[in-house]
Scaffold this active site. Structure first.
Site, PDB file in Angstrom:
ATOM      1  N   GLU A  47       0.723  -1.233  -0.083  1.00  0.00           N
ATOM      2  CA  GLU A  47      -0.101   0.012  -0.145  1.00  0.00           C
ATOM      3  C   GLU A  47       0.902   1.244  -0.112  1.00  0.00           C
ATOM      4  O   GLU A  47       0.328   2.228  -0.755  1.00  0.00           O
ATOM      5  CB  GLU A  47      -0.849   0.246   1.262  1.00  0.00           C
ATOM      6  CG  GLU A  47      -1.844  -1.073   1.213  1.00  0.00           C
ATOM      7  CD  GLU A  47      -2.974  -0.903   0.207  1.00  0.00           C
ATOM      8  OE1 GLU A  47      -3.180   0.042  -0.456  1.00  0.00           O
ATOM      9  OE2 GLU A  47      -3.966  -1.637   0.430  1.00  0.00           O
ATOM     10  N   ASP A  64       5.766 -12.791 -22.862  1.00  0.00           N
ATOM     11  CA  ASP A  64       5.199 -14.552 -22.860  1.00  0.00           C
ATOM     12  C   ASP A  64       4.540 -14.858 -21.624  1.00  0.00           C
ATOM     13  O   ASP A  64       3.597 -15.643 -21.551  1.00  0.00           O
ATOM     14  CB  ASP A  64       6.436 -15.202 -23.277  1.00  0.00           C
ATOM     15  CG  ASP A  64       7.161 -14.997 -24.542  1.00  0.00           C
ATOM     16  OD1 ASP A  64       6.339 -14.608 -25.496  1.00  0.00           O
ATOM     17  OD2 ASP A  64       8.341 -15.254 -24.712  1.00  0.00           O
ATOM     18  N   GLU A  77     -19.552  -5.254  -2.877  1.00  0.00           N
ATOM     19  CA  GLU A  77     -18.391  -5.704  -2.934  1.00  0.00           C
ATOM     20  C   GLU A  77     -18.163  -7.346  -3.451  1.00  0.00           C
ATOM     21  O   GLU A  77     -17.310  -7.551  -4.177  1.00  0.00           O
ATOM     22  CB  GLU A  77     -17.838  -5.612  -1.534  1.00  0.00           C
ATOM     23  CG  GLU A  77     -17.566  -4.422  -0.955  1.00  0.00           C
ATOM     24  CD  GLU A  77     -16.098  -3.989  -1.558  1.00  0.00           C
ATOM     25  OE1 GLU A  77     -14.950  -4.703  -0.934  1.00  0.00           O
ATOM     26  OE2 GLU A  77     -15.944  -3.211  -2.586  1.00  0.00           O
ATOM     27  N   GLU A 114     -12.650   0.204  -9.563  1.00  0.00           N
ATOM     28  CA  GLU A 114     -12.177  -0.903 -10.648  1.00  0.00           C
ATOM     29  C   GLU A 114     -13.254  -1.074 -11.772  1.00  0.00           C
ATOM     30  O   GLU A 114     -12.952  -1.172 -12.900  1.00  0.00           O
ATOM     31  CB  GLU A 114     -12.079  -2.215 -10.031  1.00  0.00           C
ATOM     32  CG  GLU A 114     -11.046  -2.447  -8.991  1.00  0.00           C
ATOM     33  CD  GLU A 114     -11.306  -2.067  -7.571  1.00  0.00           C
ATOM     34  OE1 GLU A 114     -10.297  -1.730  -6.682  1.00  0.00           O
ATOM     35  OE2 GLU A 114     -12.218  -1.571  -7.208  1.00  0.00           O
ATOM     36  N   THR A 144      -1.178   0.596  -9.889  1.00  0.00           N
ATOM     37  CA  THR A 144      -2.475  -0.132  -9.311  1.00  0.00           C
ATOM     38  C   THR A 144      -3.273   1.054  -8.815  1.00  0.00           C
ATOM     39  O   THR A 144      -4.626   0.604  -8.461  1.00  0.00           O
ATOM     40  CB  THR A 144      -1.934  -1.050  -8.332  1.00  0.00           C
ATOM     41  OG1 THR A 144      -1.038  -2.017  -8.813  1.00  0.00           O
ATOM     42  CG2 THR A 144      -3.028  -2.036  -7.669  1.00  0.00           C
TER      43      THR A 144
END
Length: 574
Positions: free
Chosen positions: A186, A315, A411, A475, A564
């Protein structure tokens, strides 16, 4: 966002894509920031980059990395990669007017929350949106302030940005923490990522200095016998000179995602130590990739290993997604027979000596980023099948929003899988049976099923909603944004606006926006708001909403990559 959220297996796929870009484009040159006058300096004060008197560089090293083991980041001429963004046609006057109105509404929502943070929680980690107070959950280093720096820049809030940078430079010190133990993951994505992105956007050397300070602190967490990081790290033990050792296991998302920020810091500072530390992790992942119980993918947690050869990230990504597409994604049976996908959880077991894989048909809001990841992967690696799968995953998250009573995805939820991916008619009896099976009933009874559906407030298609919260997560809009930029489909703009309006309707408080306890209630009047607004609301969610309604060249996916925590780093182009 562990203490609230974070991602499980798929972040490694996203990191592989990001590092694929970074390694292919590793020649450094002066870069322009977002503001025209913000050029990255050709010569930064050497002390900014290499201050040997800095607190964290004075901590004795217990397990030094031999010079011959220090891995250098790749060099060489940059390679032109396929375009990610679609070609957008010229807007009509009415479309532009509508888009700008929506963009302004998002900006206004951010400004309101920023003002609340400045007034009630300045220099603290979070503002509490109901009690108008503050709390420190991420080290006491101003998580919301740092997470919001690049959003301020992107939204053109120049005065607020300048004031924020001045405050950061003068007041935030990483020599002490409000926490005994910090989460290295975080801290990396919020603080190191936040400073690096804001520096890439503005060129302000004070932000580069702060990034280096955080990087020096985090580097000490790698001072272990195998040079793997301690993910739950006691700063006091490190500063007292005690020997450290990484735990026997770690969440794969937490250690895999460190690579992007560490690589970017090495590229900017020309100091290979951070890249080398992160590369040690990626080589361990490469070594394990085809030796797991589900070859191609990694487990949620893994044993820390080291060693290997220079990985081929394209790959590795291809192998990971080949397995994920085969085992993780499922088509749910829904009333409108929509051709959508949800990302579930693959479980491995052994039956009669043979490996077996089952898929838990559980959806999670935090896994909605998978659609965006596959869209970028499909573009970069010319995998048309990835693009098709990506769109179905994004549509699945949109469907989950649209079919909840408040227009907001919970959620965690469960759905009944289709018998066939090609033909999936709605069957109410099968749905009810799946509700009973999920509840543990041993036989079908229509009245019992109806009672469960009413008691648990299950919209048609959902078989269980064990976690009914919405915590201001980004997201879903992240993947809608990426899918819009890769396809140009205007229907995604309408979906994004519907989601934004739904979220505002139930999370807006007198001073900011809050998480909510239950999104299965029938109306906004029944919503119970909770006194929490994590920094990712302004650092990620509102940023992605703003970018959806921006000109396509603002933070173009052909020029920037997101970490992220939605912090954009400039790609180094030919």
């Amino acid at each position: 966002m562990f203490a609230g959220r974070r991602r499980l297996v798929f972040p490694i796929g996203a990191v592989l894509l990001i590092l694929y870009l970074g390694y292919k484009l590793s020649v450094r040159r002066p870069e322009a920031g977002l503001w025209p006058e913000a050029q990255h300096p050709l010569h930064v004060n050497p002390k900014v980059l290499n201050d040997e008197d800095y607190f964290w560089r004075q901590i004795p090293t217990q397990y030094p990395v031999p010079p011959q083991s220090m891995r250098a980041f790749p060099q060489g001429p940059p390679v032109a990669l396929p375009k990610i963004q679609a070609e957008f046609p010229q807007e009509t006057t009415s479309d532009r007017k509508l888009r700008l109105q929506r963009q302004a509404a998002v900006r206004s929502a951010f400004q309101r929350c920023w003002d609340a943070y400045v007034k009630h929680a300045w220099l603290q980690d979070e503002v509490t949106p109901l009690s108008a107070s503050s709390k420190n959950t991420f080290g006491g280093w101003g998580a919301t302030l740092v997470d919001s720096l690049d959003t301020l820049c992107i939204m053109g809030l120049r005065q607020e940005f300048d004031e924020a940078v001045t405050a950061v430079a003068a007041n935030i010190s990483f020599e002490t923490s409000s926490l005994t133990e910090i989460n290295v993951f975080e801290t990396t994505i919020r603080y190191l990522g936040g400073f690096l992105a804001a520096y890439d956007l503005s060129g302000d050397p004070r932000l580069l200095q702060k990034a280096r300070e955080v990087g020096d602190m985090l580097y000490v967490a790698f001072d272990t016998p195998n040079h793997m990081p301690i993910t739950r790290w006691e700063l006091g033990r490190a500063t007292s000179g005690g020997k450290q050792q990484a735990a026997e296991w770690a969440l794969v998302a937490e250690i895999g995602s460190l690579c992007m920020e560490f690589t970017r810091l090495s590229l900017i500072t020309n100091d290979q130590k951070w890249f080398s530390a992160a590369e040690n992790i990626m080589l361990a992942l490469q070594k394990q990739q085809m030796e797991t119980k589900l070859p191609g993918l990694w487990p949620i947690s893994m044993v820390a290993l080291s060693g290997g050869l220079l990985p081929h990230y394209g790959d590795m990504y291809t192998e990971a997604m080949k397995t994920a597409i085969k085992y993780n994604f499922f088509r749910p049976m829904v009333p409108d027979s929509a051709d959508i996908l949800v990302s579930g959880i693959a479980r491995t077991s052994t039956e009669n000596g043979k490996p077996s894989v089952t898929v838990e048909t559980q959806g999670q809001h935090l896994v909605c980023f998978a659609g965006g990841m596959l869209a970028i992967g499909g573009k970069l690696l010319n995998e048309s099948g990835h693009l098709t799968t990506a769109r179905k995953l994004v549509d699945g998250c949109i469907w989950a929003y649209e079919n909840m009573p408040l227009g907001i995805m919970p959620e965690v939820f469960w759905m009944a899988p289709c018998d066939s991916d090609s033909d999936c008619p709605w069957d109410e009896k099968k749905w009810m049976q799946a509700v009973l099976e999920r509840a543990g009933a041993d036989k079908y009874d229509i009245d019992s099923a109806a009672d469960l559906i009413k008691e648990r407030r299950l919209p048609p298609g959902f078989t269980d909603i064990p976690d009914k919260r919405y915590v201001l997560r980004p997201e879903a809009i992240e993947s809608v944004f990426i899918m819009y930029r890769t396809t140009g489909d205007p229907r995604l703009l309408e979906a994004a606006w519907a989601v934004f309006e739904a979220i505002q309707a139930v999370t807006k408080t007198d001073i900011a926006n809050s998480a909510v306890a239950d999104v299965t209630v029938a109306s906004p009047a029944e919503v119970r708001q909770t006194d929490s607004m994590e920094s990712f609301w302004m650092g990620e969610t509102l940023k992605y909403f703003y970018l959806v309604f921006s000109e396509p060249d603002l933070i173009s996916l052909d020029e920037w990559v997101f970490n992220t925590e939605a912090h954009p780093f400039r790609r180094l182009l030919p």
